[in-house]
Design an enzyme around this catalytic site. Structure first.
Site, PDB file in Angstrom:
ATOM      1  N   HIS A 119     -22.466 -53.914   5.564  1.00 40.26           N
ATOM      2  CA  HIS A 119     -22.800 -52.877   6.545  1.00 40.26           C
ATOM      3  C   HIS A 119     -22.388 -51.479   6.072  1.00 40.26           C
ATOM      4  CE1 HIS A 119     -18.571 -52.343   7.850  1.00 40.26           C
ATOM      5  NE2 HIS A 119     -18.474 -53.622   7.545  1.00 40.26           N
ATOM      6  N   ASP A 120     -23.237 -50.507   6.363  1.00 37.09           N
ATOM      7  CA  ASP A 120     -22.955 -49.082   6.174  1.00 37.09           C
ATOM      8  C   ASP A 120     -22.796 -48.674   4.715  1.00 37.09           C
ATOM      9  OD1 ASP A 120     -22.494 -48.019   9.105  1.00 37.09           O
ATOM     10  OD2 ASP A 120     -21.357 -49.885   8.975  1.00 37.09           O
ATOM     11  N   GLY A 137     -17.986 -53.269   3.312  1.00 37.64           N
ATOM     12  CA  GLY A 137     -18.566 -52.226   4.158  1.00 37.64           C
ATOM     13  C   GLY A 137     -18.225 -50.819   3.720  1.00 37.64           C
TER      14      GLY A 137
END
Length: 256
Positions: A119-120, A137
């Site tokens: 994520h991200d 992340g």
């Protein structure tokens, strides 16, 4: 357009011209595929996910599904992918954690078998991730970086432009641009000579980067003093300016 009869595509998905979607692929409602994308078979693309043109995705890749982050509290999160990327077998790319956030991948990247992009993360262009490399992340990877097989990158770390991370390395701090890092934990070993040559970086720039490496990692100087000497003593090549700015902006510190 060629869509295999066993593929399941939500009526709301937007499929570009001349796409090829193979057997048993699943495409969700909020997915957008650019022109000439090819999904070989058993590919899952879901979530609010947009791919540009000419991407090629191999069997059992999974792109755009919800983050594994336990901080997930709902909302609309996205995956944005550019053009001409390759995602090999078993690759996973997860959506962002916070409402309105995005995992972003640029163009012309080669993500090899079983890599994970969490994520991200933000990836630039012309990056190679060899098989089983993983990004936690919020990792940022700049253009033309290479991660060798089984390399693992800690949350919030950055991999600089034209950096090389050796196989099985554990990256817990930022890897500076134009450098080669290796080990567990990873340490900056030398300049990425092969990568620089392949990228057409002039020999005089490579020589200056070698001097910068010595000041940063072999002189015993503190980072502020080493950076000051680089600026005072070495030519103001754009690559050196980028190296200095990258190190000065580091929040996790540099792999030394």
């Amino acid at each position: 357009m060629s869509i295999h009869p066993t593929a399941i595509i939500h009526p709301g998905a937007r499929i570009g011209r001349d796409c090829v979607i193979g057997p048993y692929c699943v495409i969700g409602e909020h997915v957008e595929l650019g022109d000439r994308c090819r999904l070989h078979s058993h590919v899952v693309i879901d979530g609010h996910t947009r791919l540009g043109c000419d991407n090629e995705i191999y069997p059992f890749a999974s792109i755009g599904l919800r983050t594994q982050d336990l901080k997930w509290q709902g909302g609309v999160t996205r995956v944005e992918i550019g053009d001409r990327n390759t995602f090999r077998e078993g690759v996973t790319v997860h959506s962002a954690t916070g409402d309105g956030g995005a995992t972003i991948i640029g163009s012309d990247n080669h993500i090899l078998a079983y890599c994970h992009i969490a994520h991200d993360c933000v990836l630039g262009n012309h990056i190679i991730m060899s098989s089983y490399a993983g990004l936690a992340g919020h990792v940022h990877v700049e253009d033309q970086a290479v991660l060798a097989g089984y390399a693992a990158v800690h949350q919030f770390c950055r991999i600089g432009r034209l950096a090389m991370v050796g196989g099985c390395s554990k990256v817990v701090q930022d890897v500076p641009p134009f450098m080669l890092a290796d080990g567990n934990p990873a340490e900056t070993v030398t300049i990425n000579k092969v990568g620089l040559e392949r990228a057409g970086i002039a020999e005089e720039v490579q020589a200056a980067l070698r001097q910068a490496h010595k000041l940063l990692f072999r002189s015993g100087l503190s980072l502020p003093n080493a950076l000051a000497r680089i600026e005072a003593e070495l030519p103001p090549y754009p690559e050196l300016r980028h190296l200095v700015n990258f190190i000065r902006s580091s929040s996790r510190g540099i792999s030394r």
